[in-house]
Design an enzyme around this catalytic site. Structure first.
Site, mmCIF file in Angstrom:
data_model
loop_
_atom_site.group_PDB
_atom_site.id
_atom_site.type_symbol
_atom_site.label_atom_id
_atom_site.label_comp_id
_atom_site.label_asym_id
_atom_site.label_seq_id
_atom_site.Cartn_x
_atom_site.Cartn_y
_atom_site.Cartn_z
ATOM 1 C CG ASP A 195 30.735 -30.775 9.789
ATOM 2 O OD1 ASP A 195 31.118 -31.855 10.292
ATOM 3 O OD2 ASP A 195 31.407 -29.738 9.831
ATOM 4 C CG HIS A 207 -1.936 -1.081 1.237
ATOM 5 N ND1 HIS A 207 -1.780 -2.198 2.023
ATOM 6 C CD2 HIS A 207 -3.097 -1.259 0.554
ATOM 7 C CE1 HIS A 207 -2.808 -3.016 1.840
ATOM 8 N NE2 HIS A 207 -3.626 -2.471 0.953
ATOM 9 C CG ASP A 227 31.818 -33.162 17.883
ATOM 10 O OD1 ASP A 227 32.901 -33.759 17.796
ATOM 11 O OD2 ASP A 227 30.728 -33.730 17.823
ATOM 12 C CG HIS A 230 35.734 -33.165 8.715
ATOM 13 N ND1 HIS A 230 34.640 -32.956 7.913
ATOM 14 C CD2 HIS A 230 35.484 -32.510 9.882
ATOM 15 C CE1 HIS A 230 33.758 -32.204 8.554
ATOM 16 N NE2 HIS A 230 34.241 -31.934 9.756
ATOM 17 C CG HIS A 255 33.179 -33.897 14.000
ATOM 18 N ND1 HIS A 255 33.542 -32.825 14.785
ATOM 19 C CD2 HIS A 255 33.019 -33.402 12.744
ATOM 20 C CE1 HIS A 255 33.591 -31.734 14.035
ATOM 21 N NE2 HIS A 255 33.277 -32.051 12.796
#
Length: 453
Positions: A359, A103, A203, A211, A206
């Protein structure tokens, strides 16, 4: 007792799997976390001039962040006060006003309602424009990093960061300042917002497994971890949990480990600059410069210093997020070094980065597999190093003496449970003197029982 009271068992290092998929929990998170806590908006370097703006997310709320004439920054909900339509469709730019496409209501860069079509004829001059400006959030910054908060009773940004500033100052301030290279890359992941935040907070476990393939092809100190061939030696790093759920993990002297294109130049850069860091902050914190940090600022802002990636995870329901990614560089680095950092960062943790893909797969399965009727009855386990965390006289926060541990996980979820249960910030402040006690108690003897329960 609320059905949300027992989502987290801090003493035994477990969390209910409901935290990843439950719609009612998610709605409570929007109310008590994203509408209460400080959320990352932008960096000074992205909006240097009057009228410069970006649009971003605070929880699921669209917001405009704009530089004001006096140099300050304001943030507003990107929604017209008339019928709720969007007033700014662009991700970034420079503007003199924001105009609703529905508007035509027009707002200044300061969020004030300035013009309404046919105001005199249709509203008979009875529309109070002074109370119909864009809904505004609090805005504060730390070392050029701009955060917003919807809760007027929340602590200042400085107090909210608390002990975390001790670690942030190593790279945000003592280096002479940093900037984010943008615009950010943006991608959608089918996971809960907590899965990447907890991962970055604490973390390191991992890295060698998830990886493995990437570590084998990239030179640097972390290649020794590929395939879980070895652990970092004792004393190689620490994990830290701080008051408001922020966490950091440090791997000493491994800062540029994944910046393959400029790794040697980065090691040399750190060596030259370390004496300046020591002069400003002292030897204890200079020890951290040149190290690799994995870290999250509660609730949904993460970074890797060393790999030099900066992230914001915007929730889009309990099972989806939008990830915003920038490269971090020190302001006084030469242009070619900044370019090399950005290039290698995006190769690893950008939208199409090799490690980002690794990931993302895990984070998506963590979110959606736990919806299974039988699977959801179990608990999540974050008991690594449980019972060994301590208060250190020289390091702020609760410290875990290992480069790989889950101290920061437990700290993240301790505050997560606290803020969900708190009716106001006053309830949180009441715990300030003893917040760390559940994290340093020795519950390791019966941790196994809790995990199996």
């Amino acid at each position: 007792m609320s059905r949300f009271d027992n989502l987290v068992d801090v003493r035994h290092g477990t969390q209910s799997k409901r935290v990843f998929f439950d719609r009612d929990i998610y709605e409570l998170e929007l109310e008590r976390i994203f509408a209460r806590c400080w959320l990352f908006l932008t960096h000074d370097s992205a909006i240097p001039n009057h009228g410069d703006f970006i649009t971003t997310k605070m929880g699921e709320d669209d917001v405009i962040v704009a530089r004001q004439k006096d140099g300050s920054i304001k943030a507003f909900i990107n929604s017209c006060r008339h019928r709720g339509a969007q007033v700014c469709p662009s991700e970034a730019g420079n503007a003199r006003s924001f105009v609703c496409s529905y508007h035509g209501w027009s707002y200044g860069v300061d969020g004030k309602l300035e013009n309404v079509p046919f105001e005199k004829e249709l509203y008979k001059c009875k529309l109070d424009k002074s109370v119909n400006g864009l809904v505004e959030a609090r805005v504060e910054s730390y070392c050029g990093f701009v955060y917003g908060c919807f809760d007027k009773d929340a602590p200042s940004l400085s107090d909210y960061l608390g002990e975390m500033k001790w670690y942030l100052d190593v790279w945000m301030d003592a280096t002479g300042g940093v900037e984010l290279l943008g615009p950010p890359s943006r991608s959608v992941l089918d996971c809960n917002w907590k899965t990447p935040t907890e991962n970055f907070a604490g973390d390191a476990y991992h890295v060698g497994w998830t990886h493995a393939a990437g570590l084998k092809v990239l030179p640097g100190p972390l290649s020794m971890l590929a395939g879980n061939a070895a652990l970092p030696p004792q004393g190689a790093g620490i994990q830290v949990a701080t008051r408001h759920g922020h966490g950091v993990g440090v791997l000493f002297d491994a800062g540029p480990a994944l910046l393959s294109d400029v790794i040697q130049e980065m090691f040399a850069w750190h060596a030259r600059k370390k004496p300046l860091i020591e002069k400003k902050l002292g030897a204890a914190r200079a020890r951290f410069y040149g190290s690799h940090f994995n870290s999250s600022i509660f609730p949904n802002n993460s970074y890797l210093w060393g790999t030099n990636t900066f992230k914001m995870w915007a929730p889009r329901g309990p099972g989806q997020i939008e990830a915003f990614t920038w490269a971090i560089v020190e302001k006084d680095m030469p242009a070619h070094l900044k370019e090399g950092i950005a290039r290698t960062m995006h190769r690893t943790f950008g939208t199409a980065g090799m490690f980002e893909a690794d990931d993302s797969d895990n984070m998506e399965t963590m979110t959606h597999l736990n919806r299974g009727f039988v699977t959801r009855k179990g608990t999540l386990n974050s008991q690594m190093g449980l019972g060994g965390d301590r208060i250190d006289p020289d390091l702020p926060g609760v410290v875990g003496d290992s480069a790989i541990g889950e101290t920061s996980y437990r700290g993240f979820y301790r505050f997560y449970q606290e803020i969900l249960n708190a009716k106001t910030w006053a309830d949180v402040h009441a715990n300030n003197a003893r917040w760390f006690e559940p994290l340093i108690g020795d519950a390791s003897s019966d941790a196994g029982k809790a995990a199996a329960a």
